[in-house]
Design a protein around this motif. Sequence first.
Motif, PDB file in Angstrom:
ATOM      1  N   THR A   1       8.399   3.757   0.294  1.00  0.00           N
ATOM      2  CA  THR A   1       9.095   4.770   0.192  1.00  0.00           C
ATOM      3  C   THR A   1      10.613   4.649   0.775  1.00  0.00           C
ATOM      4  O   THR A   1      10.784   3.702   1.512  1.00  0.00           O
ATOM      5  CB  THR A   1       8.439   6.071   1.084  1.00  0.00           C
ATOM      6  OG1 THR A   1       9.301   7.249   0.693  1.00  0.00           O
ATOM      7  CG2 THR A   1       8.709   5.998   2.526  1.00  0.00           C
TER       8      THR A   1
ATOM      9  N   ARG B   1       0.830  -1.259  -0.151  1.00  0.00           N
ATOM     10  CA  ARG B   1      -0.068   0.120  -0.064  1.00  0.00           C
ATOM     11  C   ARG B   1       0.853   1.272   0.087  1.00  0.00           C
ATOM     12  O   ARG B   1       0.662   2.140  -0.628  1.00  0.00           O
ATOM     13  CB  ARG B   1      -0.813   0.005   1.295  1.00  0.00           C
ATOM     14  CG  ARG B   1      -1.662   1.073   1.658  1.00  0.00           C
ATOM     15  CD  ARG B   1      -2.762   0.913   2.657  1.00  0.00           C
ATOM     16  NE  ARG B   1      -2.169   0.123   3.812  1.00  0.00           N
ATOM     17  CZ  ARG B   1      -1.641   0.749   4.931  1.00  0.00           C
ATOM     18  NH1 ARG B   1      -1.449   2.072   4.920  1.00  0.00           N
ATOM     19  NH2 ARG B   1      -1.077  -0.090   5.783  1.00  0.00           N
ATOM     20  N   GLU B   2       1.872   1.155   0.679  1.00  0.00           N
ATOM     21  CA  GLU B   2       3.011   2.046   0.829  1.00  0.00           C
ATOM     22  C   GLU B   2       4.325   1.885   0.416  1.00  0.00           C
ATOM     23  O   GLU B   2       4.749   0.683   1.079  1.00  0.00           O
ATOM     24  CB  GLU B   2       2.469   2.903   2.129  1.00  0.00           C
ATOM     25  CG  GLU B   2       1.668   3.820   2.586  1.00  0.00           C
ATOM     26  CD  GLU B   2       1.323   4.213   3.911  1.00  0.00           C
ATOM     27  OE1 GLU B   2       2.419   4.484   4.556  1.00  0.00           O
ATOM     28  OE2 GLU B   2       0.231   4.408   4.258  1.00  0.00           O
TER      29      GLU B   2
ATOM     30  N   SER C   1       4.242  -0.810   3.815  1.00  0.00           N
ATOM     31  CA  SER C   1       3.155  -1.463   4.147  1.00  0.00           C
ATOM     32  C   SER C   1       2.358  -2.513   3.572  1.00  0.00           C
ATOM     33  O   SER C   1       2.230  -1.945   2.485  1.00  0.00           O
ATOM     34  CB  SER C   1       2.217  -0.360   4.769  1.00  0.00           C
ATOM     35  OG  SER C   1       2.874   0.687   5.744  1.00  0.00           O
TER      36      SER C   1
END
Length: 175
Positions: A21, A18-19, A34
């Motif tokens: 970085t 989902r994420e 995540s």
Amino acid sequence: WGVLPTTASAVEQTARFREFTATTSKADLIVFASLENSFNSEMLETLHSGIPLRFVFYLELYKTTKDWPDELLASISFHHIMQFDTLKESYRVTLEEENNKELSFKSLFEAQKIINEVSGARVIDLQQLVPERLYKLRIRAELYQKTLPLGLHSVFPFLSWWDVETDWSTIEFKY
């Protein structure tokens, strides 16, 4: 125990990041990510029977140059392991990338949140990166029961059916 899952129920929804970085600490390139949709009912049933779940995360860092093949600079992997203590009715999550840090939870929701999170995993020393160059960072996860104690293969014959992995997620950046 006698019901085998169908292929469709093996994964209700596709597990994915989902994420994702990357940033820097004082000395390293570090990653945060995540997962979502990482659990299915068979995994939870197995976990609650006392068999640990093992998630394996893979990270790859490439230096990219226009009209030239990407150069692999770093390739790392690490495990997140969740266990359920049937006597204490609590969950323990071990994070390999954090020196096998162990966390304990009464709540399945909290334990799932932690096993799904990559929080500042070290990828490479910043001294190995060249300023103003382009880089590509990829992550994927394998979510499955890696091994069973001997004799349990006949009790949980479906386990080999629910090997789940995410697709690669990629970010590109200039250092």
